[in-house]
Design an enzyme around this catalytic site. Structure first.
Site, PDB file in Angstrom:
ATOM      1  N   CYS A   1       0.819  -1.223   0.000  1.00  0.00           N
ATOM      2  CA  CYS A   1       0.000   0.000   0.000  1.00  0.00           C
ATOM      3  C   CYS A   1       0.848   1.267   0.000  1.00  0.00           C
ATOM      4  CB  CYS A   1      -0.950   0.007   1.189  1.00  0.00           C
ATOM      5  SG  CYS A   1      -2.131  -1.341   1.122  1.00  0.00           S
TER       6      CYS A   1
ATOM      7  N   HIS B   1      -3.189   7.552   1.868  1.00  0.00           N
ATOM      8  CA  HIS B   1      -3.608   6.221   1.425  1.00  0.00           C
ATOM      9  C   HIS B   1      -5.030   6.009   1.925  1.00  0.00           C
ATOM     10  CE1 HIS B   1      -3.958   2.069   0.653  1.00  0.00           C
ATOM     11  NE2 HIS B   1      -3.743   1.669   1.883  1.00  0.00           N
TER      12      HIS B   1
ATOM     13  N   ASN C   1     -10.107   0.302  -0.539  1.00  0.00           N
ATOM     14  CA  ASN C   1      -8.650   0.321  -0.438  1.00  0.00           C
ATOM     15  C   ASN C   1      -8.070  -0.288  -1.714  1.00  0.00           C
ATOM     16  OD1 ASN C   1      -5.956  -0.094   0.148  1.00  0.00           O
ATOM     17  ND2 ASN C   1      -6.315  -0.924   2.197  1.00  0.00           N
TER      18      ASN C   1
HETATM   19  O1  UT7 Z   1      -3.919  -0.822   3.231  1.00  0.00           O
HETATM   20  C1  UT7 Z   1      -3.120  -1.470   4.152  1.00  0.00           C
HETATM   21  C2  UT7 Z   1      -3.433  -1.004   5.479  1.00  0.00           C
HETATM   22  N1  UT7 Z   1      -4.651  -1.598   5.942  1.00  0.00           N
HETATM   23  C3  UT7 Z   1      -5.348  -0.945   6.812  1.00  0.00           C
HETATM   24  O2  UT7 Z   1      -5.027   0.168   7.131  1.00  0.00           O
HETATM   25  C4  UT7 Z   1      -6.512  -1.638   7.455  1.00  0.00           C
HETATM   26  C5  UT7 Z   1      -6.451  -1.396   8.930  1.00  0.00           C
HETATM   27  N2  UT7 Z   1      -7.523  -1.968   9.693  1.00  0.00           N
HETATM   28  C6  UT7 Z   1      -8.811  -1.560   9.595  1.00  0.00           C
HETATM   29  O3  UT7 Z   1      -9.137  -0.755   8.767  1.00  0.00           O
HETATM   30  C7  UT7 Z   1      -9.811  -2.095  10.589  1.00  0.00           C
HETATM   31  O4  UT7 Z   1      -9.133  -2.803  11.594  1.00  0.00           O
HETATM   32  C8  UT7 Z   1     -10.889  -3.020   9.949  1.00  0.00           C
HETATM   33  C9  UT7 Z   1     -11.852  -2.178   9.094  1.00  0.00           C
HETATM   34  C10 UT7 Z   1     -10.228  -4.088   9.134  1.00  0.00           C
HETATM   35  C11 UT7 Z   1     -11.713  -3.686  11.046  1.00  0.00           C
HETATM   36  O5  UT7 Z   1     -12.265  -2.724  11.922  1.00  0.00           O
HETATM   37  P1  UT7 Z   1     -12.176  -2.938  13.508  1.00  0.00           P
HETATM   38  O6  UT7 Z   1     -12.945  -1.849  14.118  1.00  0.00           O
HETATM   39  O7  UT7 Z   1     -10.710  -3.045  13.848  1.00  0.00           O
HETATM   40  O8  UT7 Z   1     -12.945  -4.278  13.717  1.00  0.00           O
HETATM   41  P2  UT7 Z   1     -12.420  -5.676  14.295  1.00  0.00           P
HETATM   42  O9  UT7 Z   1     -11.483  -6.321  13.356  1.00  0.00           O
HETATM   43  O10 UT7 Z   1     -11.970  -5.487  15.711  1.00  0.00           O
HETATM   44  O11 UT7 Z   1     -13.745  -6.489  14.312  1.00  0.00           O
HETATM   45  C12 UT7 Z   1     -14.842  -6.124  15.165  1.00  0.00           C
HETATM   46  C13 UT7 Z   1     -15.930  -7.156  14.998  1.00  0.00           C
HETATM   47  C14 UT7 Z   1     -15.425  -8.578  15.135  1.00  0.00           C
HETATM   48  O12 UT7 Z   1     -16.406  -9.321  15.785  1.00  0.00           O
HETATM   49  P3  UT7 Z   1     -16.271  -9.684  17.353  1.00  0.00           P
HETATM   50  O13 UT7 Z   1     -14.990 -10.459  17.467  1.00  0.00           O
HETATM   51  O14 UT7 Z   1     -16.222  -8.357  18.056  1.00  0.00           O
HETATM   52  O15 UT7 Z   1     -17.497 -10.474  17.629  1.00  0.00           O
HETATM   53  C15 UT7 Z   1     -15.301  -9.038  13.699  1.00  0.00           C
HETATM   54  O16 UT7 Z   1     -15.452 -10.436  13.587  1.00  0.00           O
HETATM   55  O17 UT7 Z   1     -16.485  -7.048  13.679  1.00  0.00           O
HETATM   56  C16 UT7 Z   1     -16.462  -8.339  13.046  1.00  0.00           C
HETATM   57  N3  UT7 Z   1     -16.301  -8.143  11.606  1.00  0.00           N
HETATM   58  C17 UT7 Z   1     -17.329  -7.908  10.791  1.00  0.00           C
HETATM   59  N4  UT7 Z   1     -18.635  -7.796  11.015  1.00  0.00           N
HETATM   60  C18 UT7 Z   1     -19.433  -7.531   9.965  1.00  0.00           C
HETATM   61  C19 UT7 Z   1     -15.152  -8.161  10.881  1.00  0.00           C
HETATM   62  N5  UT7 Z   1     -15.436  -7.930   9.589  1.00  0.00           N
HETATM   63  C20 UT7 Z   1     -16.763  -7.771   9.504  1.00  0.00           C
HETATM   64  C21 UT7 Z   1     -17.644  -7.509   8.446  1.00  0.00           C
HETATM   65  N6  UT7 Z   1     -18.975  -7.396   8.717  1.00  0.00           N
HETATM   66  N7  UT7 Z   1     -17.226  -7.367   7.181  1.00  0.00           N
END
Ligand code: UT7
Length: 323
Positions: free
Chosen positions: A114, A250, A280
């Site tokens: 990225c 980004h 992204n």
């Molecule tokens: O380009 C390279 C750099 N990449 C990035 O910068 C990405 C960085 N990370 C992020 O943008 C965020 O961490 C995400 C958007 C990927 C995730 O957001 P988050 O607020 O960190 O959520 P999380 O991973 O902690 O997940 C929260 C909950 C989880 O459920 P539990 O364990 O709390 O029950 C996930 O399983 O949301 C769940 N979850 C979803 N729910 C509905 C994960 N993906 C989804 C989804 N739909 N698509």
């Protein structure tokens, strides 16, 4: 007299197929609401069957040439930043070179995921400032839809396909920050973090593999490192956040973009935002935002821009550029 790498043209290409968040609701336990609120993404473009990264890159390249009023053989070099080149080799850049009819100069890929476009800009700047090339096209192009695990809701809803291209030309400045062109760069990587964002395939496994990400961990590093690298790049030339007209970040996650702008003390009215429409697109996201930002009338000649990105590696960095 100071040689500067000055922007001469910009262009982009997005595949026709637009996929709204709601399309994922049929196959995954997810919702438009979750994707919007956690990432800011509303839709993304996906390449058509058979459409490759070099196809997208070539279209963006032609758009940038048209914007610059140049033909392919006016270029000395092409750098393509990508992690999704059509093949293991040759480079996507040589494919673009052939596709646009460039019969001279040289072309190569840069792989910093990225952060690839930022690394590509720094390379182009070095080629120009050292006198090795006068005109360099830097392209960010990706087809991340090809490396998605469509059963992994934590990743497959976040990425999109696209390409953007920027043409830089050697120009003469007075060495001050009033010069147009690239004013400073700041690059970093730390391979100890390779396991938080990677593709589980490649030459070693003899298959392409799928993107794997510990989202929360990457998020933490992004918020910590992006404002810092932007600040460092500005400080290298005696500038500060208050001098910046546009942050062109980004486009991975709206929450990361907002946190970075806030850390820099700048409002969202100083941020070019495309994540809602593109998702992204990895190395393509910054040149896409530059091109769209110019089209929208946000980015104007003479504006001070700072671009910043982080991705797999980890690799991260920023570039300060007067448009
Ligand atoms: O380009 C390279 C750099 N990449 C990035 O910068 C990405 C960085 N990370 C992020 O943008 C965020 O961490 C995400 C958007 C990927 C995730 O957001 P988050 O607020 O960190 O959520 P999380 O991973 O902690 O997940 C929260 C909950 C989880 O459920 P539990 O364990 O709390 O029950 C996930 O399983 O949301 C769940 N979850 C979803 N729910 C509905 C994960 N993906 C989804 C989804 N739909 N698509």
């Amino acid at each position: 007299m100071t040689i500067r790498a000055v922007v001469k043209g910009v262009g982009h290409y997005l595949p026709d197929r637009v996929v709204p968040n709601s399309e994922f609701e049929a196959t995954l336990e997810t919702s438009d609401e979750w994707i919007r609120s956690r990432s800011g993404i509303e839709r993304r473009h996906f390449a058509a069957e058979g459409q490759t990264t070099s196809d997208l890159a070539s279209r963006a390249a032609r758009a940038a040439l048209a914007d610059a009023g140049m033909v392919a053989d006016d270029l000395d070099a092409i750098i393509v930043a990508t992690s999704t080149a059509d093949m293991t080799f040759p480079s996507a850049a040589t494919m673009v070179q052939a596709a646009i009819g460039m019969t001279r100069g040289f072309a190569f890929d840069v792989q910093a995921v990225c952060a690839g476009f930022v690394f590509g800009l720094a390379n182009a700047n070095a080629l120009i400032v050292s006198g090795q090339a006068k005109r360099v096209m830097v392209i960010g192009a990706e087809t991340f839809s090809r490396i998605m695990d469509w059963t992994d809701r934590g990743t497959c809803v976040l990425f999109g396909d696209g390409a953007g291209a920027l043409i830089l030309e050697a120009g003469v400045g007075d060495g001050s920050t009033a010069d147009r062109g690239i004013l400073s760069t700041d690059l970093h990587s730390d391979g100890r973090f390779r396991d938080i964002l990677y593709v589980d395939g490649g030459v070693a496994t003899q298959n392409t593999g799928y993107l794997r990400m510990q989202g929360k961990e990457v998020f933490r590093h992004a918020v910590e490192k992006l404002a810092e690298t932007a600040h460092t790049a500005l400080a290298k030339v005696g500038l500060e956040s208050a001098d910046v007209d546009w942050i062109v970040p980004h486009q991975a996650n709206l929450r990361i973009i907002k946190a970075t702008a806030q850390k820099m003390g700048l409002g969202m009215d100083h941020v070019v935002l495309t994540v809602q429409d593109h998702g992204n697109t990895s190395a393509a996201s910054i040149p896409l935002a530059l091109s769209v930002g110019k089209q929208r009338g946000q980015i104007k000649t003479g504006d001070l821009l700072v671009t910043e990105a982080i991705g797999g590696g980890l690799a991260w960095g920023s570039v300060v550029l007067r448009w």
